[in-house]
Design a protein around this motif. Structure first.
Motif, short mmCIF file in Angstrom:
data_model
loop_
_atom_site.label_atom_id
_atom_site.label_comp_id
_atom_site.label_asym_id
_atom_site.label_seq_id
_atom_site.Cartn_x
_atom_site.Cartn_y
_atom_site.Cartn_z
N UNK A 1 0.82 -1.21 0.00
CA UNK A 1 0.00 0.00 0.00
C UNK A 1 0.85 1.26 0.00
N UNK A 2 1.94 1.27 0.79
CA UNK A 2 2.80 2.44 0.85
C UNK A 2 3.46 2.71 -0.50
N UNK A 3 3.96 1.66 -1.13
CA UNK A 3 4.59 1.84 -2.45
C UNK A 3 3.58 2.31 -3.48
N UNK A 4 2.38 1.74 -3.45
CA UNK A 4 1.36 2.15 -4.42
C UNK A 4 0.95 3.61 -4.21
N UNK A 5 0.94 4.06 -2.95
CA UNK A 5 0.64 5.47 -2.67
C UNK A 5 1.68 6.39 -3.31
N UNK A 6 2.89 5.91 -3.41
CA UNK A 6 3.97 6.68 -4.02
C UNK A 6 4.06 6.42 -5.52
N UNK A 7 3.05 5.70 -6.07
CA UNK A 7 2.99 5.35 -7.49
C UNK A 7 4.20 4.53 -7.92
N UNK A 8 4.67 3.70 -7.02
CA UNK A 8 5.79 2.79 -7.30
C UNK A 8 5.26 1.36 -7.30
N UNK A 9 6.15 0.42 -7.47
CA UNK A 9 5.77 -0.99 -7.56
C UNK A 9 5.54 -1.60 -6.18
N UNK A 10 4.29 -1.86 -5.85
CA UNK A 10 3.99 -2.53 -4.59
C UNK A 10 4.52 -3.95 -4.57
#
Length: 563
Positions: free
Chosen positions: A225-234
């Motif tokens: 979730x944290x990575x997806x919030x940063x528009x990175x690869x979860x």
């Protein structure tokens, strides 16, 4: 999908898994077929799941569990074939399938066809690894397949998001596909490393197996979730977090490690059963959507095209594997002629690594070569699964201007056909293929035995040092006559001391328990040190360390000692 339906699907999938395992069948295949048959029960409605549920709830624990139990050293040793399969093959498959599908399916433009290609590109190694473990595939093949499954999902989902954005008419966070992938991968890995490091520090302060296990259950979801919030690869964030915590798990107590093994094994079985059940249950309604969109004639055209796409998907992987690993096979033969055997090559590299370690230099890795038989097996392990289902469900309903997404029913029908088709075609034939090729490698078996014997010798030397120190400085509570032969007494677990009620003897039993724990700790540190010096294979080290965990648990259970 309501709560009752979800519960029934999960319970049914678990029951079918148990029956299949008892009869020696492949649970994934049986669950899919049973689910497809169950979908025709009168009154049964479709199970609509949002793609975010599959990607955000089902995928993270599966990836985390695989990374947690996978050797990062083995990942690095096999990095070239893993990246080749997990990134190179995914991109090639998406492009080839896209061009072919745009030609055979009139409803698909080149852009929407590439969306389809990204959906069907990533294989799911769950079934392949399960079959390979059961039938004894070589370790390097298992390492490549597992490593590929940790990388290919990120590549496919990034490509999927780029293709969807281009078709829908929206913009991605970064316009350049290459820069977007680099950002997504770099930030995702960074998030996973940081979160894994923070979780490791917290685990040290908790010192409580249930709490540490609960923290471990939260980590994959938090990383994703944290990575997806940063528009990175979860996906890569979860993998990096799993590698980080897995590499530092030796700092946790034995009870935490044993508990986590059981917990994650149960979660894997549960989620895998649900995914394959969902695949089977949903196939009927995918077919129905295509029929409603274009009639019976369109239905036969779409599934005829889907079978052609399935053939393309089945062919691309062998061509890529033999093309990219062909140099390895040639190099392997040249090496064998020059050095006579792998054993001599390994012995030479081991001697070089001892000298390198003495000079503080990094060890040289033994090169990974795949024989033609191993290449055949790797090329036939392309079963699709979780990510294909999630991406198919995640195709938008409409474009930016509000018009329906072109070819969405066809994309979902073809994606489900490819997923089920690869599972049936490759899943059913893979065990027979492995058996017929007789992949047992006598040289590798001898190396494994040598590594196991080396681990035993390292542990014996470490325990001898502890015993020698005990004999030199025995505790006051241990009678002098019992100091002699203490090593044999510990090996036999001092059963006589457990039965005696005399306080002195009980105290002696406690001293023996404490000594046993010191021996196990010394053995554990010695094994880790030998592995870090690259003088002991990581897989052999992991197996021996797991045995030490069970030994320590047996000591605690037998003596009931809380010292």
């Amino acid at each position: 999908m309501n709560g009752v339906q979800l519960l029934l699907v999960i319970v049914g999938a678990i029951a079918v898994t148990g029956i299949a395992q008892r009869r020696g069948l492949q649970p994934a295949l049986v669950i899919t077929l049973v689910g497809f048959a169950a979908s025709f029960i009168p009154g049964f409605t479709g199970l609509e799941l949002d793609s975010e549920i599959i990607l955000g709830i089902v995928l993270p624990p599966l990836l985390y569990s695989a990374a947690l139990n996978f050797s990062f050293i083995s990942f690095l040793k096999n990095l070239r074939p893993i990246i080749g399969l997990g990134v190179g093959l995914v991109v090639v498959t998406a492009l080839v399938v896209g061009v072919f599908a745009s030609w055979v399916v009139p409803a698909l433009t080149l852009g929407t066809a590439i969306v389809l290609g990204a959906i069907v590109a990533p294989p799911d190694a769950v079934t392949a690894v399960a079959i390979g473990t059961k039938l004894g595939l070589p370790k390097r093949v298992m390492s490549i397949l597992t490593g590929e499954s940790l990388v290919n999902d990120a590549a496919a989902l990034t490509l999927f998001s780029i293709a969807v954005s281009a078709v829908v008419g929206t913009h991605t966070f970064i316009d350049s596909p290459v820069l977007l992938f680099l950002y997504s991968a770099g930030v995702g890995i960074g998030v996973g490393l940081v979160l894994g490091g923070v979780a490791t520090v917290i685990r040290r302060f908790l010192n409580d197996p249930p709490l540490e296990t609960v923290l471990g259950l939260i980590v994959p979801f938090a990383a994703y979730l944290l990575a997806e919030q940063l528009e990175a690869s979860g996906v890569l964030a979860v993998v990096a977090a799993g590698f980080t915590i897995g590499a530092t798990s030796r700092r946790a107590g034995y009870a935490t490690r044993l508990q986590e093994r059981d917990v994650w094994s149960s979660i894997d079985v549960l989620l895998e059963a649900f995914v394959f059940a969902y695949m089977g249950l949903q196939l009927r309604f995918v077919i129905q959507d295509v029929q409603d969109a274009g009639g019976a004639g369109s239905l036969w055209q779409v599934f005829g095209a889907a079978l052609l796409v399935l053939v393309v998907v089945l062919v691309i992987r062998p061509v890529w594997v033999f093309g990219s690993f062909g140099r390895n096979v040639v190099t392997d033969r040249l090496m064998r002629r020059k050095m006579a055997s792998d054993e001599r090559m390994r012995a030479r590299i081991d001697r070089e690594n001892i000298a390198r370690a003495a000079r503080g230099r990094k060890p040289r890795q033994f090169p990974v070569f795949l024989s033609w038989k191993e290449s055949v097996v790797v090329s036939w392990t392309g079963m699709r699964g979780v990510v294909t289902l999630a991406a198919a469900a995640g195709v938008p309903l409409s474009l930016a201007d509000g018009t329906p997404f072109p070819g969405r029913p066809e994309i979902q029908a073809i994606a489900f056909t490819v997923a089920v088709g690869t599972l049936l075609v490759q899943g059913l034939t893979l065990p027979a293929l492995i058996r017929s090729l007789k992949l047992s490698d006598p040289a590798q078996d001898a190396i494994d035995e040598e590594q196991a014997a080396h681990a035993q010798e390292v542990a014996r030397e470490a325990s001898s040092e502890v015993f020698a120190e005990f004999v030199r400085n025995p505790p006051a509570s241990v009678p002098p006559e019992m100091v002699k032969g203490v090593e044999e007494r510990v090996a036999q677990r001092s059963a006589a001391a457990e039965r005696e009620a005399d306080p002195a003897t009980t105290e002696f039993g406690r001293e023996m328990g404490a000594l046993q724990r010191r021996v196990i700790r010394a053995q554990r540190l010695a094994i880790i040190r030998e592995r870090d010096r690259n003088l002991l294979d990581d897989e052999a080290a992991r197996e021996f360390l797991a045995k030490l965990d069970y030994q320590e648990a047996a000591i605690e259970s037998r003596l009931g000692d809380r010292l």
